[in-house]
Design an enzyme around this catalytic site. Structure first.
Site, PDB file in Angstrom:
ATOM      1  N   PRO A   2       0.822  -1.210   0.000  1.00  0.00           N
ATOM      2  CA  PRO A   2       0.000   0.000   0.000  1.00  0.00           C
ATOM      3  C   PRO A   2       0.859   1.265   0.000  1.00  0.00           C
ATOM      4  CG  PRO A   2      -0.840  -1.592   1.575  1.00  0.00           C
ATOM      5  CD  PRO A   2       0.482  -2.109   1.109  1.00  0.00           C
ATOM      6  N   GLU A   3       0.555   2.167  -0.928  1.00  0.00           N
ATOM      7  CA  GLU A   3       1.241   3.443  -1.019  1.00  0.00           C
ATOM      8  C   GLU A   3       0.211   4.551  -0.815  1.00  0.00           C
ATOM      9  OE1 GLU A   3       3.904   3.709  -4.397  1.00  0.00           O
ATOM     10  OE2 GLU A   3       4.184   1.541  -4.436  1.00  0.00           O
ATOM     11  N   LYS A  58       1.944   7.327   4.183  1.00  0.00           N
ATOM     12  CA  LYS A  58       1.341   5.999   4.217  1.00  0.00           C
ATOM     13  C   LYS A  58       0.643   5.702   5.550  1.00  0.00           C
ATOM     14  CE  LYS A  58       5.002   4.204   1.175  1.00  0.00           C
ATOM     15  NZ  LYS A  58       6.020   3.144   1.006  1.00  0.00           N
ATOM     16  N   HIS A  97     -12.539 -12.945   7.641  1.00  0.00           N
ATOM     17  CA  HIS A  97     -11.425 -13.364   6.788  1.00  0.00           C
ATOM     18  C   HIS A  97     -10.293 -13.882   7.671  1.00  0.00           C
ATOM     19  CE1 HIS A  97      -8.012 -12.939   3.984  1.00  0.00           C
ATOM     20  NE2 HIS A  97      -8.901 -12.992   3.014  1.00  0.00           N
ATOM     21  N   ARG A 117       0.780 -10.279   6.381  1.00  0.00           N
ATOM     22  CA  ARG A 117       2.162 -10.457   6.833  1.00  0.00           C
ATOM     23  C   ARG A 117       2.470  -9.765   8.166  1.00  0.00           C
ATOM     24  NH1 ARG A 117       6.310  -9.610   1.993  1.00  0.00           N
ATOM     25  NH2 ARG A 117       7.683 -10.472   3.607  1.00  0.00           N
ATOM     26  N   ARG A 255      15.244  -2.143  -4.932  1.00  0.00           N
ATOM     27  CA  ARG A 255      13.866  -2.318  -5.369  1.00  0.00           C
ATOM     28  C   ARG A 255      13.799  -2.545  -6.874  1.00  0.00           C
ATOM     29  NH1 ARG A 255      10.172  -0.688  -1.671  1.00  0.00           N
ATOM     30  NH2 ARG A 255       8.843  -2.061  -2.909  1.00  0.00           N
TER      31      ARG A 255
END
Length: 266
Positions: A2-3, A58, A97, A117, A255
């Site tokens: 997510p950014e 973020k 979930h 994670r 990256r």
């Protein structure tokens, strides 16, 4: 990961809880909590009202309001989504979930923090000083920064451009996919040094960053349509959507980086 655009989307999800009172907090996995235990977290937020969420880079921040004459002072919730986090608004009775780690229960529905994670997580700040400490190392928000400050912060040290754009201490909110998209739009090689950028380069880079973020925030993610570089990241024969040249991929600053050697010459 997510950014900034994704977190803007999560902010809209969280807005569904604005002005509503937390009936119950269910902690299904305390590993997502930072600096506080499950019982204390539940006690601190039960019966609080959620204020309108705000975003910085973020991070998503949700201040809370107390019921009348309640004490102590209401805390602020700070959420970071790491590599795999998200927020979901669910109806009561929706199946849980397997990665729903935390559930805020309201009369109108449930706000769920979902994360596979668990690399970052959720903080609870009792005072504004604690909020300031958590965000102290962040630079200005990428969607808000002006042209002059952008240029000054980006060029104050000698380094390659892409890692500088992604450094949250320089600029808050830009991640790997956003950085590639911005540089491709601005026609600038990601390997260029920040000190080699002229005024015209910096102005164009800032303009394209703002335009890209504006479009991406609108949909809550970096779009993967045919006219976006992101839409070609996973194709077996990756071609530039602007000039059809073969795209190149290499690691920069650790990256994976995608760019067009024709549109973004060294």
């Amino acid at each position: 990961m997510p950014e900034l655009p994704d977190v803007a989307g999560f902010r809209r999800v969280a807005e569904q809880a604005t002005g509503r009172q937390v009936r119950e907090v269910r902690v299904h996995d305390a590993q997502v909590l930072r600096g506080i235990g499950a019982d204390a977290f539940q006690r601190a937020l039960r019966r609080r009202y959620f204020a309108e969420p705000r975003r910085h880079g973020k991070w998503l921040l949700i201040a809370t309001a107390a019921a009348v004459n309640a004490s102590p002072a209401p805390p602020t919730l700070l959420l970071h989504f790491g590599m795999t986090g998200s927020l979901q608004w669910c109806a009561h009775g929706d199946e849980l979930h397997q990665h729903d780690r935390l559930v805020f229960d309201f009369a109108a529905g449930e706000l769920r923090y979902r994360d596979m994670r668990k690399l970052t997580g959720i903080h609870l700040a009792r005072e504004q000083d604690e909020v300031d400490d958590l965000l102290a190392e962040l630079g200005p928000d990428a969607q808000e920064i002006g042209t002059d400050e952008f240029a000054e912060r980006l060029t104050r040290t000698r380094r390659r451009l892409k890692p500088a754009l992604m450094d949250q201490a320089v600029l808050a909110g830009i991640g790997n996919i956003c950085a590639d998209e911005i540089l491709w739009r601005a026609r600038i090689d990601p390997n260029r040094s920040t000190t080699d950028l002229g005024a015209a380069d910096l102005d164009r880079l800032h303009r394209e960053m703002r335009a890209m973020l504006r479009e991406a925030v609108r949909v809550g993610r970096v779009p993967d349509g045919a006219s976006w570089l992101t839409g070609h990241r996973d194709e077996p024969d990756r071609r530039c959507p602007r000039c059809s040249s073969a795209l190149r991929r290499m690691r920069i600053g650790g990256r994976s980086t995608l760019w067009c050697p024709t549109c973004q010459p060294a």
